[in-house]
Design an enzyme around this catalytic site. Structure first.
Site, PDB file in Angstrom:
ATOM      1  N   SER A 255      10.186  50.223  25.826  1.00  0.00           N
ATOM      2  CA  SER A 255       8.896  50.486  26.454  1.00  0.00           C
ATOM      3  C   SER A 255       9.097  51.283  27.727  1.00  0.00           C
ATOM      4  CB  SER A 255       8.210  49.168  26.790  1.00  0.00           C
ATOM      5  OG  SER A 255       8.917  48.560  27.857  1.00  0.00           O
ATOM      6  N   LYS A 256       7.988  51.699  28.296  1.00  0.00           N
ATOM      7  CA  LYS A 256       8.031  52.481  29.528  1.00  0.00           C
ATOM      8  C   LYS A 256       8.822  51.743  30.611  1.00  0.00           C
ATOM      9  CE  LYS A 256       3.981  55.343  29.468  1.00  0.00           C
ATOM     10  NZ  LYS A 256       2.575  55.059  29.504  1.00  0.00           N
ATOM     11  N   ARG A 257       8.695  50.416  30.580  1.00  0.00           N
ATOM     12  CA  ARG A 257       9.323  49.635  31.631  1.00  0.00           C
ATOM     13  C   ARG A 257      10.846  49.801  31.661  1.00  0.00           C
ATOM     14  NH1 ARG A 257       7.945  43.956  30.971  1.00  0.00           N
ATOM     15  NH2 ARG A 257       6.336  44.882  29.685  1.00  0.00           N
ATOM     16  N   SER A 258      11.428  50.058  30.496  1.00  0.00           N
ATOM     17  CA  SER A 258      12.883  50.195  30.453  1.00  0.00           C
ATOM     18  C   SER A 258      13.324  51.438  31.241  1.00  0.00           C
ATOM     19  CB  SER A 258      13.370  50.305  29.009  1.00  0.00           C
ATOM     20  OG  SER A 258      12.944  51.529  28.474  1.00  0.00           O
ATOM     21  N   GLY A 259      12.381  52.351  31.501  1.00  0.00           N
ATOM     22  CA  GLY A 259      12.698  53.504  32.336  1.00  0.00           C
ATOM     23  C   GLY A 259      13.352  54.651  31.597  1.00  0.00           C
TER      24      GLY A 259
END
Ligand code: GLU
Length: 490
Positions: A255-259
């Site tokens: 996800s986006k959170r993983s960067g």
């Protein structure tokens, strides 16, 4: 066998995620491996999800990654238009939808919002799912015509029988059979006249002669409906390859959170395009020989979609970094320097020979931003503990180091040639005279000029870059520091 034709069919809804790029790459590889054609089609019929600028990101990413399309909005190959909103203008989707209506495989639906909302909904995975109750299927021909003549808004729905099953084939998952009762009469043409993505996708894949479709397995559940459309038209469906999910290290959906979920993020973080493409190729596919570094040409040669795995692929940033490092090691020096220079400059205000610094770090870094940690001491010696001068193997102590540095300073003061070779010779002569091992003198010198235990070069290499004045100043400071430290201990 018809010519292999694949397509990458993105909806322009934002950045290009690693999963999207993988689909595009595999489509490209399947086509190129078979000497076929790779096409780009923009699926923009869902106007609500459209994001300004997203199409440009798609072009840029494909171009950067080397996935050159043979046909697309900017390259006509005789199957255009290649943008669905433009294809729509010819009435192609409506024409095919009406054909299905005539065959009894689809029907007009005039139900308004209130009626649809009143239909029973069930909750699946937190989302409200509506199953349409086929209310409008029973409308008479006259009623339909009256509604159309009155301009009542309508959609066209796929007519899926309530009994029986539908089977479709996926290359990885094999035959999948579902109960028809589980399939909703999905909308083919929306009330704004646009086709739904699902319908346009089928019509286009067929009319554009697509032979292989690669996409994420989130589409697996709609595939039976696709199959029914192919069957209703009497068309042969393309080979379907639904790819397993890409997860992060914690086995959660990337996800986006993983960067590092999008290609752009990775490039911004300093990864090389070639390494990213190489790495993504291996997210679910494995070659039959045990190797990991592949150029795009080699991937084309070796890619065999039968070797794609069904198990989720873990996006391992550590592995990608390693791979990136291998690419940097193998890179031509001039190209490396061109790319590394801004990262080196960012760390330094002093005038040093940047090429020499680049040569030192080339085999030591995995990604460009690593450069900072390796070269920060060129700007300024960091705070360090004098205990660092004690090295068991080199047989050095702070005391021995102080003595060596004091003896070396006048020698280096008298030296004009500050090339690595000349400095190295000086140090070798010194240790020969003293009757000690090289490390006995190299270790204190390297520590004194860098303040670090690990440096991208040996003592004299660092001195060459630092130059005479800076090297001597650092050696003198080290002598002062050691003297003070030892005095404190007494
Ligand atoms: N437009 C779809 C997407 O962007 C493509 C799915 C497919 O390849 O069939 O996800």
């Amino acid at each position: 066998m018809s010519k292999v034709r694949t397509r990458y069919a993105p909806s322009p809804t934002g950045k290009m995620h690693v999963g999207n790029l993988r689909s595009a790459l595999y489509e490209f590889l399947i086509a190129k491996h078979a000497g076929g054609e790779f096409m780009l089609r923009i699926e923009d019929t869902d106007q609500e999800r459209f994001v300004e600028g997203a199409t440009e990101i798609i072009y840029r990413t494909l171009d950067q990654a080397g996935l050159k399309h043979d046909e697309g909005p900017d390259r006509d190959g005789g199957y255009g238009p290649y943008v669905q909103s433009e294809r729509m203008k010819s009435g192609i989707y409506m024409k095919y939808a009406k054909e299905l209506v005539e065959r009894g495989e689809a029907y007009y639906c005039f139900c308004d919002k209130e009626r649809l909302e009143s239909l029973k909904t069930e909750i699946v995975e937190g989302k409200e799912i509506m199953m349409y109750d086929k209310h409008c299927l029973s409308l008479s021909k006259e009623e339909i015509e009256a509604n159309l003549a009155a301009g009542t808004p309508f959609v066209i729905r796929q007519n899926i029988p309530k009994e029986g099953t539908t089977t479709f084939h996926d290359e990885l998952y094999g035959d999948i059979t579902v109960e028809n009762a589980e399939l909703d009469d999905m909308i083919l043409i929306k009330s704004d006249g646009y086709p739904t993505y699902n319908f346009a996708n089928v019509v286009d894949d067929h009319t554009m002669n697509i032979t292989h479709v690669v996409r994420g397995n989130e589409y697996l559940s709609s595939s039976p409906k696709y199959q029914r459309l192919y069957d209703a038209f009497g068309w042969e469906s393309p080979v379907y390859i639904h790819l397993p999910l890409i997860t992060d290290e914690n086995h959660k959906k990337l996800s986006k959170r993983s960067g590092h979920a999008s290609f752009e993020d990775l490039i911004e973080q300093g990864f090389l395009t070639e390494a990213v493409v190489n790495y993504i190729a291996l997210l679910g596919w494995s070659p039959d020989e045990n190797r990991e570094i592949f150029t795009l040409e080699e991937l084309i040669r070796d890619f065999d979609y039968h070797r794609i795995s069904k198990s989720p692929a873990v996006f391992d940033i550590v592995k990608l970094k390693w791979m990136n490092g291998e690419y940097l090691k193998a890179m031509d020096f001039d190209k490396f320097f061109e790319m590394a220079e801004p990262y080196i400059r960012k760390c330094l205000t002093k005038e040093y020979d940047l090429k020499k610094i680049a040569a030192m770090v080339k085999t030591r870094i995995e990604i460009f931003p690593d450069i900072a940690d390796h070269i920060d001491f060129f700007e300024e010696v960091p705070e360090y503990d004098c205990a660092m001068y004690a090295h068991k193997k080199m047989k050095t102590t702070p005391e021995s180091s102080l003595e060596v540095l004091k003896e070396l300073i006048p020698i280096f003061e008298n030296q004009e040639d500050y090339s690595n070779d000349a400095l190295y010779e000086t140090l070798c002569n010194y240790v020969a005279d003293k009757g000690c091992k090289n490390g006995y003198a190299m270790w204190p010198v390297r520590t004194a000029v860098s303040g670090k235990q690990m440096t991208p070069g040996g003592a004299t290499e660092l001195m060459e870059v630092l130059g005479k004045e800076e090297s001597l100043s650092r050696l003198r400071t080290a002598v002062d520091k050691l003297t003070a430290d030892l005095a404190n201990k007494e």
